[in-house]
Design a protein around this motif. Structure first.
Motif, PDB file in Angstrom:
ATOM      1  N   GLY A  49       0.815  -1.213   0.000  1.00 40.01           N
ATOM      2  CA  GLY A  49       0.000   0.000   0.000  1.00 40.01           C
ATOM      3  C   GLY A  49       0.845   1.258   0.000  1.00 40.01           C
ATOM      4  N   TYR A  50       1.975   1.243   0.706  1.00 38.21           N
ATOM      5  CA  TYR A  50       2.776   2.463   0.879  1.00 38.21           C
ATOM      6  C   TYR A  50       3.874   2.640  -0.156  1.00 38.21           C
ATOM      7  N   CYS A  51       3.970   1.731  -1.113  1.00 42.97           N
ATOM      8  CA  CYS A  51       5.154   1.706  -2.005  1.00 42.97           C
ATOM      9  C   CYS A  51       5.449   3.070  -2.613  1.00 42.97           C
ATOM     10  N   ASP A  52       6.684   3.538  -2.444  1.00 39.83           N
ATOM     11  CA  ASP A  52       7.074   4.843  -2.996  1.00 39.83           C
ATOM     12  C   ASP A  52       7.630   4.712  -4.416  1.00 39.83           C
ATOM     13  N   THR A  53       7.583   3.517  -4.964  1.00 40.37           N
ATOM     14  CA  THR A  53       8.159   3.296  -6.303  1.00 40.37           C
ATOM     15  C   THR A  53       7.166   2.555  -7.190  1.00 40.37           C
ATOM     16  N   LYS A  54       5.886   2.809  -6.976  1.00 38.24           N
ATOM     17  CA  LYS A  54       4.842   2.101  -7.746  1.00 38.24           C
ATOM     18  C   LYS A  54       5.039   2.274  -9.247  1.00 38.24           C
ATOM     19  N   GLY A  87      14.317  -2.087  -7.003  1.00 36.64           N
ATOM     20  CA  GLY A  87      13.250  -2.106  -8.011  1.00 36.64           C
ATOM     21  C   GLY A  87      12.035  -1.365  -7.519  1.00 36.64           C
ATOM     22  N   GLY A  88      10.927  -1.920  -7.868  1.00 35.87           N
ATOM     23  CA  GLY A  88      10.616  -3.255  -8.315  1.00 35.87           C
ATOM     24  C   GLY A  88      11.272  -4.306  -7.393  1.00 35.87           C
ATOM     25  N   GLU A  89      11.217  -5.518  -7.864  1.00 32.78           N
ATOM     26  CA  GLU A  89      11.813  -6.601  -7.082  1.00 32.78           C
ATOM     27  C   GLU A  89      12.976  -7.225  -7.861  1.00 32.78           C
ATOM     28  N   GLU A 114      18.194  -5.068  -2.383  1.00 34.13           N
ATOM     29  CA  GLU A 114      16.999  -4.678  -1.612  1.00 34.13           C
ATOM     30  C   GLU A 114      15.887  -5.609  -2.061  1.00 34.13           C
ATOM     31  N   THR A 115      15.489  -6.535  -1.218  1.00 32.76           N
ATOM     32  CA  THR A 115      14.479  -7.496  -1.637  1.00 32.76           C
ATOM     33  C   THR A 115      13.296  -7.494  -0.675  1.00 32.76           C
ATOM     34  N   ASN A 116      12.131  -7.876  -1.209  1.00 32.35           N
ATOM     35  CA  ASN A 116      10.900  -7.658  -0.445  1.00 32.35           C
ATOM     36  C   ASN A 116      10.576  -8.731   0.581  1.00 32.35           C
ATOM     37  N   LEU A 135      16.549  -7.541   3.499  1.00 31.67           N
ATOM     38  CA  LEU A 135      15.230  -8.153   3.323  1.00 31.67           C
ATOM     39  C   LEU A 135      14.197  -7.367   4.099  1.00 31.67           C
ATOM     40  N   ASP A 136      13.130  -6.980   3.433  1.00 33.78           N
ATOM     41  CA  ASP A 136      12.013  -6.402   4.175  1.00 33.78           C
ATOM     42  C   ASP A 136      11.234  -7.516   4.866  1.00 33.78           C
ATOM     43  N   TYR A 137      10.713  -7.211   6.057  1.00 33.09           N
ATOM     44  CA  TYR A 137       9.577  -7.991   6.573  1.00 33.09           C
ATOM     45  C   TYR A 137       8.391  -7.073   6.349  1.00 33.09           C
ATOM     46  N   LYS A 138       7.472  -7.488   5.497  1.00 33.25           N
ATOM     47  CA  LYS A 138       6.321  -6.634   5.181  1.00 33.25           C
ATOM     48  C   LYS A 138       5.312  -6.721   6.321  1.00 33.25           C
ATOM     49  N   CYS A 139       5.161  -5.597   7.019  1.00 39.53           N
ATOM     50  CA  CYS A 139       4.299  -5.522   8.204  1.00 39.53           C
ATOM     51  C   CYS A 139       2.825  -5.462   7.790  1.00 39.53           C
ATOM     52  N   VAL A 162      17.587  -7.171   8.063  1.00 42.86           N
ATOM     53  CA  VAL A 162      16.129  -7.271   7.916  1.00 42.86           C
ATOM     54  C   VAL A 162      15.560  -5.901   8.265  1.00 42.86           C
ATOM     55  N   LYS A 163      14.701  -5.409   7.379  1.00 39.22           N
ATOM     56  CA  LYS A 163      14.133  -4.068   7.572  1.00 39.22           C
ATOM     57  C   LYS A 163      12.617  -4.162   7.762  1.00 39.22           C
ATOM     58  N   PHE A 164      12.125  -3.530   8.823  1.00 36.62           N
ATOM     59  CA  PHE A 164      10.693  -3.449   9.086  1.00 36.62           C
ATOM     60  C   PHE A 164      10.275  -2.025   8.759  1.00 36.62           C
ATOM     61  N   VAL A 165       9.475  -1.856   7.726  1.00 33.84           N
ATOM     62  CA  VAL A 165       8.964  -0.528   7.395  1.00 33.84           C
ATOM     63  C   VAL A 165       7.594  -0.434   8.070  1.00 33.84           C
ATOM     64  N   VAL A 166       7.519   0.421   9.090  1.00 41.03           N
ATOM     65  CA  VAL A 166       6.329   0.420   9.957  1.00 41.03           C
ATOM     66  C   VAL A 166       5.493   1.688   9.757  1.00 41.03           C
ATOM     67  N   VAL A 195       7.117   4.252   7.557  1.00 49.59           N
ATOM     68  CA  VAL A 195       6.493   4.537   6.253  1.00 49.59           C
ATOM     69  C   VAL A 195       6.488   6.060   6.184  1.00 49.59           C
ATOM     70  N   TYR A 196       7.148   6.613   5.192  1.00 50.44           N
ATOM     71  CA  TYR A 196       7.367   8.055   5.156  1.00 50.44           C
ATOM     72  C   TYR A 196       6.062   8.829   5.341  1.00 50.44           C
ATOM     73  N   GLY A 197       6.025   9.685   6.360  1.00 51.27           N
ATOM     74  CA  GLY A 197       4.863  10.554   6.581  1.00 51.27           C
ATOM     75  C   GLY A 197       3.693   9.902   7.300  1.00 51.27           C
ATOM     76  N   LEU A 220      15.849   6.505   9.129  1.00 54.10           N
ATOM     77  CA  LEU A 220      14.968   7.375   8.341  1.00 54.10           C
ATOM     78  C   LEU A 220      15.526   7.413   6.919  1.00 54.10           C
ATOM     79  N   GLN A 221      14.681   7.422   5.929  1.00 55.65           N
ATOM     80  CA  GLN A 221      15.165   7.440   4.546  1.00 55.65           C
ATOM     81  C   GLN A 221      15.826   8.795   4.262  1.00 55.65           C
ATOM     82  N   LEU A 222      17.156   8.813   4.296  1.00 54.41           N
ATOM     83  CA  LEU A 222      17.903  10.076   4.205  1.00 54.41           C
ATOM     84  C   LEU A 222      17.562  10.883   2.955  1.00 54.41           C
TER      85      LEU A 222
HETATM   86  C1  SAM Z   1      10.881   0.399  -3.290  1.00 55.26           C
HETATM   87  S1  SAM Z   1      11.478  -1.024  -2.427  1.00 55.26           S
HETATM   88  C2  SAM Z   1      12.271  -1.967  -3.733  1.00 55.26           C
HETATM   89  C3  SAM Z   1      12.902  -3.243  -3.250  1.00 55.26           C
HETATM   90  C4  SAM Z   1      11.938  -4.354  -2.826  1.00 55.26           C
HETATM   91  N1  SAM Z   1      10.822  -4.458  -3.680  1.00 55.26           N
HETATM   92  C5  SAM Z   1      11.508  -4.171  -1.376  1.00 55.26           C
HETATM   93  O1  SAM Z   1      10.344  -3.895  -1.137  1.00 55.26           O
HETATM   94  O2  SAM Z   1      12.397  -4.303  -0.508  1.00 55.26           O
HETATM   95  C6  SAM Z   1      12.903  -0.422  -1.498  1.00 55.26           C
HETATM   96  C7  SAM Z   1      12.650  -0.111  -0.057  1.00 55.26           C
HETATM   97  O3  SAM Z   1      11.836   1.039   0.034  1.00 55.26           O
HETATM   98  C8  SAM Z   1      10.940   0.844   1.111  1.00 55.26           C
HETATM   99  N2  SAM Z   1       9.782   1.722   0.950  1.00 55.26           N
HETATM  100  C9  SAM Z   1       8.892   1.724  -0.065  1.00 55.26           C
HETATM  101  N3  SAM Z   1       7.964   2.688   0.120  1.00 55.26           N
HETATM  102  C10 SAM Z   1       8.267   3.291   1.287  1.00 55.26           C
HETATM  103  C11 SAM Z   1       7.672   4.359   2.030  1.00 55.26           C
HETATM  104  N4  SAM Z   1       6.577   4.978   1.601  1.00 55.26           N
HETATM  105  N5  SAM Z   1       8.268   4.722   3.186  1.00 55.26           N
HETATM  106  C12 SAM Z   1       9.371   4.083   3.638  1.00 55.26           C
HETATM  107  N6  SAM Z   1       9.995   3.079   2.980  1.00 55.26           N
HETATM  108  C13 SAM Z   1       9.430   2.682   1.825  1.00 55.26           C
HETATM  109  C14 SAM Z   1      10.586  -0.627   0.966  1.00 55.26           C
HETATM  110  O4  SAM Z   1       9.941  -1.109   2.134  1.00 55.26           O
HETATM  111  C15 SAM Z   1      11.940  -1.223   0.717  1.00 55.26           C
HETATM  112  O5  SAM Z   1      12.615  -1.433   1.941  1.00 55.26           O
END
Ligand code: SAM
Ligand code: 2KA
Ligand code: SF4
Ligand code: MG
Length: 234
Positions: A49-54, A87-89, A114-116, A135-139, A162-166, A195-197, A220-222
Motif C-alpha cells: 500500500g505504501y510503495c514509494d516506487t509504484k 526495483g521493483g523486485e 533490496e528485496t521484499n 530483506l524487508d519484513y512486510k508488516c 532485515v528491515k521493518f517498514v512500519v 512509512v514516510y509521513g 529514516l530514509q535520508l
Molecule cells: C521500493 S522497495 C524496492 C525493493 C523491494 N521491492 C523491497 O520492497 O524491498 C525499497 C525499499 O523502500 C521501502 N519503501 C517503499 N515505500 C516506502 C515508504 N513509503 N516509506 C518508507 N519506505 C518505503 C521498501 O519497504 C523497501 O525497503
C-alpha cells in the motif's frame, strides 16, 4: 519476469529491464550515508500500500534493456564501490543469478540487494560473492504480510539486514514479535524505518525504549530529507 535475450555473434546474452540508474548516497539500511550506485529493475510481485516506487511496477513503464556487461561497465565507470540492486523486485528478474555471478568478478565492488522478503534467497546466497541482502519484513499495514518467506531467516547472516517498514502501532508490535521469534537481532542487522509521513519517528523511539529494543536501529530514509520525497533518481 519474461525471458529477454539479445544475440551477440552466435551467443545469446541475457538482458535486464532497468527503469533507472543513478549515483546518490544510500538513504537506507547498513550503508546509509555512503555513496552508492543504484540499478532499479522493472516490475514487482507484491503491491505494498505504501510503495514509494509504484511507477516502476506499472506494465507500461519505460525501461532500458541492458546486458550484464552494460550494467557492469556502467558501475565501473561511476567509480562508486557500493552497488544497490533494487526495483521493483530485483530477485524476480530473469537470470538475476547470472548478473550476481558477473559481479563476483568485480573485486572492489560491494553489492546490496533490496528485496521484499517474499522470494526464497537460498539459491542466491549459495552463489556467494560480496553480496549482502536487505530483506524487508512486510508488516500488516503493507497488506503483503502473508507473502513473507520466513525460511529466509535460516540463511541470513551478520552481513545482511532485515528491515521493518512500519506505519502503525500494530506494525511495531509485529516487528517486536518477529524479531524475538526468529532471534533476528542475534543473527543479522535489524532496521526499523517509518512509512514516510505515516508515523512519527518519535513514536518508534518510544516503542524501542518501552520494549528494550537494544539491538535494532531506527533508520529514516535520508534521501527524502535531502531531496523532494517524490524526486526520482536520488
Ligand atoms: C521500493 S522497495 C524496492 C525493493 C523491494 N521491492 C523491497 O520492497 O524491498 C525499497 C525499499 O523502500 C521501502 N519503501 C517503499 N515505500 C516506502 C515508504 N513509503 N516509506 C518508507 N519506505 C518505503 C521498501 O519497504 C523497501 O525497503
Ligand atoms: N538514495 C536512495 N537510497 C536508497 N536505498 C534504497 C533505495 C531503494 O529504493 O531501494 C533507495 C533510493 O531510492 N534512494
Ligand atoms: S515489494 Fe517493494 S517495490 Fe514491490 S510494491 Fe512493495 S515496496 Fe514496492
Ligand atoms: Mg527508494
Amino acid at each position: 519476469m519474461e525471458n529477454i535475450h539479445r544475440e551477440k555473434g552466435n551467443t545469446v546474452v541475457s538482458t535486464y529491464r532497468v527503469v533507472e540508474r543513478f549515483i546518490s548516497i544510500n538513504g537506507e539500511a547498513a550503508r546509509a550515508g555512503e555513496l552508492a550506485v543504484f540499478i532499479r529493475f522493472a516490475g514487482c510481485n507484491l503491491d505494498c500500500g505504501y510503495c514509494d516506487t509504484k511507477w516502476a511496477n506499472e506494465a507500461g513503464v519505460p525501461y532500458e534493456e541492458l546486458t550484464e556487461d552494460e550494467i557492469i561497465d556502467y558501475v565501473r565507470r561511476t567509480k562508486v564501490k557500493n552497488v544497490t540492486l533494487t526495483g521493483g523486485e530485483p530477485l524476480i528478474q530473469k537470470d538475476i543469478d547470472k548478473l550476481l555471478l558477473a559481479f563476483e568478478l568485480e573485486d572492489d565492488v560491494r553489492v546490496e540487494i533490496e528485496t521484499n522478503g517474499s522470494v526464497d534467497i537460498a539459491e542466491f546466497k549459495a552463489l556467494g560473492g560480496n553480496v549482502s541482502y536487505t530483506l524487508d519484513y512486510k508488516c500488516p499495514s503493507s497488506g503483503m504480510e502473508s507473502e513473507m518467506c520466513l525460511a529466509n531467516y535460516n540463511y541470513i547472516d551478520k552481513n545482511d539486514s532485515v528491515k521493518f517498514v512500519v506505519g502503525s502501532q500494530e506494525d511495531l508490535e509485529k516487528c517486536f514479535e518477529i524479531v524475538r521469534e526468529y532471534a533476528l537481532d542475534e543473527k543479522t542487522r535489524v532496521f526499523i524505518s517509518p512509512v514516510y509521513g505515516s508515523i512519527d519517528p518519535a513514536d518508534i523511539v518510544d516503542f524501542m525504549i518501552e520494549n528494550d529494543m537494544n539491538d535494532v536501529k531506527l533508520q529514516l530514509q535520508l534521501h527524502k530529507f535531502i531531496w523532494d520525497p517524490e524526486e526520482r533518481g536520488v
